[in-house]
Design a protein around this motif. Structure first.
Motif, PDB file in Angstrom:
ATOM      1  N   VAL A 191       0.514  -1.436   0.150  1.00  0.00           N
ATOM      2  CA  VAL A 191      -0.129   0.088   0.035  1.00  0.00           C
ATOM      3  C   VAL A 191       1.130   1.219   0.116  1.00  0.00           C
ATOM      4  CG1 VAL A 191      -1.725   1.382   1.381  1.00  0.00           C
ATOM      5  CG2 VAL A 191      -1.790  -0.809   0.678  1.00  0.00           C
ATOM      6  N   ALA A 192       1.660   1.430   0.992  1.00  0.00           N
ATOM      7  CA  ALA A 192       2.755   2.031   0.918  1.00  0.00           C
ATOM      8  C   ALA A 192       3.738   2.622  -0.461  1.00  0.00           C
ATOM      9  CB  ALA A 192       3.831   2.214   2.049  1.00  0.00           C
ATOM     10  N   ARG A 214       1.718   3.326   8.522  1.00  0.00           N
ATOM     11  CA  ARG A 214       2.275   4.341   9.341  1.00  0.00           C
ATOM     12  C   ARG A 214       3.637   4.864   8.953  1.00  0.00           C
ATOM     13  NH1 ARG A 214       1.349  10.057  10.913  1.00  0.00           N
ATOM     14  NH2 ARG A 214      -0.842   9.178  11.458  1.00  0.00           N
ATOM     15  N   ARG A 215       3.999   3.575   9.356  1.00  0.00           N
ATOM     16  CA  ARG A 215       5.647   3.079   9.606  1.00  0.00           C
ATOM     17  C   ARG A 215       6.422   2.388   7.768  1.00  0.00           C
ATOM     18  NH1 ARG A 215       4.547   0.622  14.505  1.00  0.00           N
ATOM     19  NH2 ARG A 215       4.198  -1.600  13.762  1.00  0.00           N
ATOM     20  N   HIS A 216       5.131   2.045   7.788  1.00  0.00           N
ATOM     21  CA  HIS A 216       6.007   1.948   5.688  1.00  0.00           C
ATOM     22  C   HIS A 216       6.420   3.180   4.677  1.00  0.00           C
ATOM     23  CE1 HIS A 216       6.133  -3.174   6.244  1.00  0.00           C
ATOM     24  NE2 HIS A 216       4.763  -2.939   6.958  1.00  0.00           N
ATOM     25  N   CYS A 217       4.936   3.789   6.021  1.00  0.00           N
ATOM     26  CA  CYS A 217       4.655   4.755   4.963  1.00  0.00           C
ATOM     27  C   CYS A 217       6.806   5.903   5.250  1.00  0.00           C
ATOM     28  CB  CYS A 217       3.712   5.980   4.869  1.00  0.00           C
ATOM     29  SG  CYS A 217       2.164   5.370   4.365  1.00  0.00           S
ATOM     30  N   GLU A 218       6.303   6.062   5.999  1.00  0.00           N
ATOM     31  CA  GLU A 218       8.055   6.100   6.321  1.00  0.00           C
ATOM     32  C   GLU A 218       9.279   5.837   5.571  1.00  0.00           C
ATOM     33  OE1 GLU A 218       8.504   6.236  10.799  1.00  0.00           O
ATOM     34  OE2 GLU A 218       6.596   8.086  11.007  1.00  0.00           O
ATOM     35  N   ALA A 219       9.406   4.100   5.851  1.00  0.00           N
ATOM     36  CA  ALA A 219       9.596   3.493   5.045  1.00  0.00           C
ATOM     37  C   ALA A 219      10.054   3.926   3.795  1.00  0.00           C
ATOM     38  CB  ALA A 219      10.191   2.406   5.189  1.00  0.00           C
ATOM     39  N   GLY A 221       9.667   6.622   1.995  1.00  0.00           N
ATOM     40  CA  GLY A 221       9.128   8.098   1.911  1.00  0.00           C
ATOM     41  C   GLY A 221       7.856   8.765   1.404  1.00  0.00           C
ATOM     42  N   ARG A 222       6.880   7.700   1.857  1.00  0.00           N
ATOM     43  CA  ARG A 222       5.492   8.609   1.102  1.00  0.00           C
ATOM     44  C   ARG A 222       4.924   9.361   2.627  1.00  0.00           C
ATOM     45  NH1 ARG A 222       1.363   5.193  -1.660  1.00  0.00           N
ATOM     46  NH2 ARG A 222      -0.225   7.279  -1.981  1.00  0.00           N
ATOM     47  N   ALA A 223       4.685  10.004   2.178  1.00  0.00           N
ATOM     48  CA  ALA A 223       2.990  10.937   3.248  1.00  0.00           C
ATOM     49  C   ALA A 223       2.597   9.916   3.429  1.00  0.00           C
ATOM     50  CB  ALA A 223       2.722  12.259   2.397  1.00  0.00           C
ATOM     51  N   TYR A 224       2.379   9.495   4.809  1.00  0.00           N
ATOM     52  CA  TYR A 224       0.807   8.678   5.393  1.00  0.00           C
ATOM     53  C   TYR A 224      -0.715   9.272   4.813  1.00  0.00           C
ATOM     54  CZ  TYR A 224      -1.847   6.699   8.997  1.00  0.00           C
ATOM     55  OH  TYR A 224      -3.153   6.096   9.714  1.00  0.00           O
TER      56      TYR A 224
END
Length: 287
Positions: A191-192, A214-219, A221-224
């Motif tokens: 998803v991220a 949210r953690r996967h988005c951070e990994a 480089g994607r804005a949650y």
């Protein structure tokens, strides 16, 4: 929070001879009432949770084409398409066709699939779970390629496209949104990486799954905040709408947890009645 609907059953009053008429009445009523999405389950057999293969089931994209002809505003799409059922290039073309015919209202829900008995019964290949996750990522990549510019070849583990071209282009800008269903670690990582929305079940671990996303988005480089958070759950209005108050409370709770879109599964024998009750008692309570 927006509210959408999914057609979870075709066991409607009047039987198969009235399915077309009931479908048209249901989706027109929902569209005029302001539901944000009308989704369709993607199966060839009805699932065991809804009566199994003895109960009626229609092919997803055929139904979506009919829905497009009877609606003007709502988003339309599979919730969710199993990646083992169609070649990704064909799936991308089907979604683009739906997008063009609906005036830019198509979305693509994707999932790894789960109904092995259906696939085996109909002679459809059903790869291992690991392979289906690979197919899920390849399908998202191929859709993005076909909905973008250029015609460079695509080389994947399972598919090769020499000229990924699709004409006409989709009307949705920049492309029909992709929603990936499921709440596991590997799914939320995809998803991220590739999707515009997630689709989760509203269990007691919902907050934990959103935190994982949210953690996967951070990994990645994607804005949650760029990912739409959706949940799917049965919408049981009960006799004469007696369940509408409890349902509204449930939906308010989901909104408080950060859910942007709740998708309600309709499974009663009179979907027009259910939509009218939801429109009259649940939507106003949420407003």
């Amino acid at each position: 929070m927006k509210i959408g609907l999914e057609l979870g059953s075709y066991t409607w009053d009047g039987g198969p001879a009235r399915i077309g008429e009931t479908l048209a009445d249901t989706v027109r009523t929902a569209d005029e009432a302001g539901f944000a999405l009308i989704g369709v389950g993607d199966h060839l057999w009805q699932g065991p949770h809804a009566g199994g293969l003895e109960e009626p089931m229609l092919e997803c994209f055929t139904v979506l084409g009919a829905i497009a002809a009877h609606t003007r505003n709502c988003l339309l799409g599979p919730v969710v398409a199993g990646v083992h059922l169609r070649h990704p290039a064909l799936l991308a073309k089907m979604v683009t066709s739906l997008d063009v015919l609906s005036g830019g209202r198509a979305m693509l829900g994707l999932g790894v699939g789960w109904y092995e008995e259906e696939a085996r019964g109909l002679g459809i290949p059903y790869p291992s779970l690991g392979e289906r996750f690979e197919l899920l990522e390849e399908t998202a990549r191929i859709c993005h390629r076909l909905w973008g510019d250029g015609d460079e070849p695509y080389e994947g583990t399972h598919h090769r496209l020499e000229r990924p071209i699709g004409v006409p282009a989709n009307l949705s800008a920049p492309h029909p949104p992709i929603m990936i269903g499921g709440g596991g670690d590997r799914t939320l990582r995809l998803v991220a990486r590739h999707a515009d929305a997630c689709n989760l079940y509203p269990g007691p671990d919902l907050a934990e799954k959103l935190a994982l996303l949210r953690r996967h988005c951070e990994a990645e480089g994607r804005a949650y905040e760029t990912i739409e958070k959706t949940c799917i759950l049965p919408f049981d209005v009960g006799p004469d709408g007696a369940g509408c108050g409890d349902l509204a409370d449930t939906l308010r709770g989901l909104a408080g947890q950060g859910i942007d879109l709740a998708i309600g599964i309709l499974s009663g024998p009179d979907p027009v009645r259910d939509v009218e009750l939801l429109a009259g008692k649940v939507l106003p309570a949420l407003d």
